[in-house]
Motif scaffolding. Structure first.
Motif, PDB file in Angstrom:
ATOM      1  N   ARG A 185     -39.857 -34.950  94.306  1.00 30.08           N
ATOM      2  CA  ARG A 185     -40.243 -34.703  95.700  1.00 30.08           C
ATOM      3  C   ARG A 185     -41.516 -33.878  95.744  1.00 30.08           C
ATOM      4  O   ARG A 185     -41.931 -33.308  94.760  1.00 30.08           O
ATOM      5  CB  ARG A 185     -39.136 -33.989  96.447  1.00 30.08           C
ATOM      6  N   LEU A 186     -42.080 -33.825  96.912  1.00 33.09           N
ATOM      7  CA  LEU A 186     -43.303 -33.066  97.123  1.00 33.09           C
ATOM      8  C   LEU A 186     -43.018 -31.597  96.983  1.00 33.09           C
ATOM      9  O   LEU A 186     -42.057 -31.101  97.547  1.00 33.09           O
ATOM     10  CB  LEU A 186     -43.834 -33.345  98.531  1.00 33.09           C
ATOM     11  N   MET A 187     -43.822 -30.875  96.241  1.00 37.56           N
ATOM     12  CA  MET A 187     -43.555 -29.461  95.996  1.00 37.56           C
ATOM     13  C   MET A 187     -43.983 -28.607  97.171  1.00 37.56           C
ATOM     14  O   MET A 187     -44.765 -29.031  98.032  1.00 37.56           O
ATOM     15  CB  MET A 187     -44.289 -28.999  94.717  1.00 37.56           C
ATOM     16  N   MET A 188     -43.520 -27.369  97.189  1.00 36.75           N
ATOM     17  CA  MET A 188     -43.780 -26.464  98.296  1.00 36.75           C
ATOM     18  C   MET A 188     -45.279 -26.203  98.415  1.00 36.75           C
ATOM     19  O   MET A 188     -46.004 -26.104  97.454  1.00 36.75           O
ATOM     20  CB  MET A 188     -43.055 -25.122  98.083  1.00 36.75           C
ATOM     21  N   GLY A 189     -45.728 -26.096  99.612  1.00 36.77           N
ATOM     22  CA  GLY A 189     -47.137 -25.839  99.898  1.00 36.77           C
ATOM     23  C   GLY A 189     -47.848 -27.047 100.443  1.00 36.77           C
ATOM     24  O   GLY A 189     -48.962 -26.946 100.945  1.00 36.77           O
ATOM     25  N   MET A 190     -47.253 -28.227 100.344  1.00 36.10           N
ATOM     26  CA  MET A 190     -47.903 -29.444 100.812  1.00 36.10           C
ATOM     27  C   MET A 190     -48.163 -29.398 102.302  1.00 36.10           C
ATOM     28  O   MET A 190     -49.242 -29.738 102.769  1.00 36.10           O
ATOM     29  CB  MET A 190     -47.013 -30.655 100.466  1.00 36.10           C
ATOM     30  N   ALA A 191     -47.174 -28.978 103.061  1.00 34.69           N
ATOM     31  CA  ALA A 191     -47.292 -29.011 104.512  1.00 34.69           C
ATOM     32  C   ALA A 191     -48.439 -28.143 105.003  1.00 34.69           C
ATOM     33  O   ALA A 191     -49.268 -28.565 105.816  1.00 34.69           O
ATOM     34  CB  ALA A 191     -45.988 -28.552 105.161  1.00 34.69           C
ATOM     35  N   ALA A 192     -48.513 -26.912 104.472  1.00 34.57           N
ATOM     36  CA  ALA A 192     -49.542 -25.998 104.940  1.00 34.57           C
ATOM     37  C   ALA A 192     -50.933 -26.491 104.587  1.00 34.57           C
ATOM     38  O   ALA A 192     -51.859 -26.468 105.408  1.00 34.57           O
ATOM     39  CB  ALA A 192     -49.312 -24.609 104.336  1.00 34.57           C
ATOM     40  N   SER A 193     -51.094 -26.956 103.343  1.00 35.79           N
ATOM     41  CA  SER A 193     -52.414 -27.388 102.928  1.00 35.79           C
ATOM     42  C   SER A 193     -52.865 -28.637 103.659  1.00 35.79           C
ATOM     43  O   SER A 193     -54.036 -28.782 103.988  1.00 35.79           O
ATOM     44  CB  SER A 193     -52.441 -27.621 101.414  1.00 35.79           C
ATOM     45  N   MET A 213     -36.269 -46.815 103.206  1.00 30.66           N
ATOM     46  CA  MET A 213     -37.600 -46.353 103.595  1.00 30.66           C
ATOM     47  C   MET A 213     -38.226 -47.244 104.661  1.00 30.66           C
ATOM     48  O   MET A 213     -38.988 -46.785 105.511  1.00 30.66           O
ATOM     49  CB  MET A 213     -38.517 -46.276 102.387  1.00 30.66           C
ATOM     50  N   THR A 214     -37.910 -48.521 104.633  1.00 25.20           N
ATOM     51  CA  THR A 214     -38.484 -49.451 105.606  1.00 25.20           C
ATOM     52  C   THR A 214     -38.176 -49.025 107.030  1.00 25.20           C
ATOM     53  O   THR A 214     -39.037 -49.051 107.913  1.00 25.20           O
ATOM     54  CB  THR A 214     -37.950 -50.873 105.366  1.00 25.20           C
ATOM     55  N   ASN A 215     -36.927 -48.608 107.251  1.00 28.92           N
ATOM     56  CA  ASN A 215     -36.514 -48.194 108.591  1.00 28.92           C
ATOM     57  C   ASN A 215     -36.505 -46.687 108.778  1.00 28.92           C
ATOM     58  O   ASN A 215     -36.206 -46.188 109.867  1.00 28.92           O
ATOM     59  CB  ASN A 215     -35.117 -48.754 108.885  1.00 28.92           C
ATOM     60  N   GLY A 216     -36.812 -45.956 107.701  1.00 27.45           N
ATOM     61  CA  GLY A 216     -36.854 -44.507 107.791  1.00 27.45           C
ATOM     62  C   GLY A 216     -35.495 -43.882 108.056  1.00 27.45           C
ATOM     63  O   GLY A 216     -35.399 -42.869 108.763  1.00 27.45           O
ATOM     64  N   THR A 217     -34.446 -44.466 107.489  1.00 26.99           N
ATOM     65  CA  THR A 217     -33.086 -43.975 107.735  1.00 26.99           C
ATOM     66  C   THR A 217     -32.339 -43.817 106.416  1.00 26.99           C
ATOM     67  O   THR A 217     -32.740 -44.368 105.385  1.00 26.99           O
ATOM     68  CB  THR A 217     -32.293 -44.950 108.619  1.00 26.99           C
ATOM     69  N   LEU A 218     -31.240 -43.074 106.452  1.00 27.40           N
ATOM     70  CA  LEU A 218     -30.326 -43.105 105.322  1.00 27.40           C
ATOM     71  C   LEU A 218     -29.807 -44.521 105.151  1.00 27.40           C
ATOM     72  O   LEU A 218     -29.629 -45.245 106.136  1.00 27.40           O
ATOM     73  CB  LEU A 218     -29.150 -42.153 105.553  1.00 27.40           C
ATOM     74  N   VAL A 268     -36.163 -51.540  95.964  1.00 27.03           N
ATOM     75  CA  VAL A 268     -36.768 -50.455  95.205  1.00 27.03           C
ATOM     76  C   VAL A 268     -36.118 -49.133  95.606  1.00 27.03           C
ATOM     77  O   VAL A 268     -35.760 -48.925  96.771  1.00 27.03           O
ATOM     78  CB  VAL A 268     -38.285 -50.406  95.471  1.00 27.03           C
ATOM     79  N   SER A 269     -35.950 -48.232  94.649  1.00 29.05           N
ATOM     80  CA  SER A 269     -35.335 -46.936  94.923  1.00 29.05           C
ATOM     81  C   SER A 269     -36.403 -45.898  95.265  1.00 29.05           C
ATOM     82  O   SER A 269     -37.365 -45.721  94.511  1.00 29.05           O
ATOM     83  CB  SER A 269     -34.553 -46.443  93.696  1.00 29.05           C
ATOM     84  N   TYR A 270     -36.226 -45.239  96.396  1.00 31.88           N
ATOM     85  CA  TYR A 270     -37.073 -44.113  96.778  1.00 31.88           C
ATOM     86  C   TYR A 270     -36.192 -42.903  97.055  1.00 31.88           C
ATOM     87  O   TYR A 270     -35.068 -43.036  97.538  1.00 31.88           O
ATOM     88  CB  TYR A 270     -37.889 -44.424  98.042  1.00 31.88           C
ATOM     89  N   ASN A 271     -36.720 -41.724  96.746  1.00 30.80           N
ATOM     90  CA  ASN A 271     -35.980 -40.509  97.050  1.00 30.80           C
ATOM     91  C   ASN A 271     -35.936 -40.278  98.553  1.00 30.80           C
ATOM     92  O   ASN A 271     -36.964 -40.411  99.227  1.00 30.80           O
ATOM     93  CB  ASN A 271     -36.649 -39.296  96.406  1.00 30.80           C
ATOM     94  N   PRO A 272     -34.780 -39.907  99.114  1.00 24.65           N
ATOM     95  CA  PRO A 272     -34.738 -39.537 100.527  1.00 24.65           C
ATOM     96  C   PRO A 272     -35.482 -38.229 100.748  1.00 24.65           C
ATOM     97  O   PRO A 272     -35.589 -37.403  99.830  1.00 24.65           O
ATOM     98  CB  PRO A 272     -33.237 -39.379 100.815  1.00 24.65           C
ATOM     99  N   PRO A 273     -36.013 -38.013 101.931  1.00 21.81           N
ATOM    100  CA  PRO A 273     -36.647 -36.726 102.234  1.00 21.81           C
ATOM    101  C   PRO A 273     -35.671 -35.582 101.975  1.00 21.81           C
ATOM    102  O   PRO A 273     -34.478 -35.700 102.241  1.00 21.81           O
ATOM    103  CB  PRO A 273     -36.984 -36.847 103.723  1.00 21.81           C
TER     104      PRO A 273
END
Length: 438
Positions: free
Chosen positions: A4-12, A222-227, A391-396
């Protein structure tokens, strides 16, 4: 599964948002700090994470690329994984990102920020994907655009300590075995071997997405943005492991906590105290190097819709949306996945090659353990042609999700909650994590 995206991504990226509006994804706009081209050379910056060994072989491959393309100069940068994404995020925020950089399972988060180059215009020209596995190509297609090229692939399978099967007098399972077979064999191994030796580790968490895929579901749609699953979809999976544990075929919760299945320094698979577990194919060599017991890779038990196993991208290359040299970026990616000289240098450091040709090439020169990995990954590649899976993607919020899933498994294992109560809490917690990370 994926990082997953590491901390600090949102702020930058808040700082980057204004600069990014109106980005030209063909590469016509953008980065003004792209190097000296007075000598006719195009200069590309490329960044990756890893240790010194990875840096050495990456630089060696880049040197070969430059010898084959003397009009392109590559400036390489690398950092330990712990600081890599902070560095990349800062560069994206300031508009000084490399032309090419490596991403992992967090590629989804970067694609949503509109900072990745659309590679579709270069496919069939500078970038040849004809020999690449379909699942690997589709993994890099995000929001309808090709934005990522996998640099290596893994496939999860059951790693078996063959010496324990031989000791118990049990034949190796068939390739088309079921989960019922798996539980029965695990119990038989434990019963016959005795003295604190177990048939299998509990991989409720690591096997969850596979189990769901075998039933037409998935962790994250991911296509529908849902679990990709409901509470009732996952209950049976937790019940399966609770029963297998009660029957005595599974490593005890206490030993599972103190001897994690994926820790080579502590795994019971290596010490001869557990006969089976689920692992990515690229971990086989590391495990085998620490035990004289022969280890093999075996297909995962099948469900109603097949194995549910797909090639999983270990990591891969993305281009910066503001690069001035998109064609050269695509050429570098093509070299990475298709060139036989690159394949020989890079080996399996980032997973097996994503093209069948280069897998076959390395397999011809492989040692005994590597041969098992290539045989298995080729088996998976062929199987997905007749039994394709999403394809497998990590959930948020994947880090939080994984921790919650592990806690749920332990609550059941240590008898603190019933399966039904624990799964209800797990699913409601998963919904909260998912919604808070949108």
């Amino acid at each position: 599964m994926f990082k997953r995206l590491m901390m600090g991504m949102a702020a930058s990226l808040l700082l980057f948002a204004t600069a990014c509006s109106g980005t030209d994804h063909t590469g016509a706009g953008g980065n003004t700090d792209q190097g000296n081209e007075s000598n006719g050379q195009v200069e590309l910056r490329m960044m990756w994470w890893g240790d010194q060994k990875r840096a050495d072989i990456t630089n060696e491959a880049l040197q070969v690329f430059q010898e084959k393309h003397p009009d392109i100069k590559i400036v390489g940068e690398f950092a330990p994984s712990s600081g890599y994404f902070d560095k990349l995020n800062t560069q994206l925020a300031s508009g000084t990102a490399p032309d090419v950089f490596f991403l992992g399972g967090n590629v989804v988060d970067y694609a949503k920020k509109d900072v990745l180059l659309n590679l579709d215009p270069y496919v069939g020209n500078e970038l040849n994907l004809d020999g690449m596995d379909t699942t690997m190509v589709e993994y890099g297609r995000l929001d309808g655009k090709l934005q990522h090229i996998s640099a290596g692939a893994n496939a999860r399978g059951i790693v078996i300590n063959k010496a324990l099967f031989d000791k118990a007098g049990i034949p190796l399972p068939e390739t088309d075995w079921t989960w019922e077979d798996y539980a029965a064999i695990s119990k038989e191994l434990s019963d016959k071997l005795g003295d604190g030796i177990f048939g299998t580790y509990n991989f409720t968490v690591d096997g969850m997405d596979i189990y769901l895929k075998q039933r037409g579901k998935q962790l994250y749609d991911m296509t529908n943005g849902t679990l990709g699953f409901a509470q009732e979809d996952i209950l049976e999976w937790f019940q399966y492991w609770e029963k297998a544990s009660a029957d005595g075929g599974v490593v005890t919760p206490e030993l599972q906590v103190s001897n994690p299945h994926d820790d080579t320094s502590k795994s019971l698979l290596i010490t001869g105290k557990a006969a089976m577990t689920l692992l990515p194919s690229n971990q086989l060599a590391a495990f085998q190097s620490l035990t004289e017991d022969p280890l093999i890779l075996h297909p995962v038990p099948r469900g109603p819709k097949g194995t549910g196993v797909v090639f999983e991208s270990s990591q891969g290359l993305s281009g910066y949306a503001n690069t001035k040299h998109p064609k050269e970026v695509a050429m570098l990616m093509d070299f990475w996945i298709n060139d036989p000289d690159a394949a020989r240098i890079l080996g399996n450091d980032r997973g097996v090659p994503v093209t069948e040709t280069n897998r076959n090439l390395l397999q011809e020169e492989a040692g005994a353990v590597e041969e098992l990995v290539y045989d298995y990954t080729n088996f998976v590649s062929e199987a997905t042609k007749t039994e394709p899976f999403d394809v497998s993607y990590n959930p948020p919020g994947f880090a939080e999700f994984s921790k919650l899933a592990q806690t749920t498994t332990q609550e059941i294992g240590f008898g603190r909650k019933s399966v039904e109560e624990a799964v209800s809490s797990f699913y409601s917690g998963t919904l909260r994590i998912f919604e808070s990370n949108q």
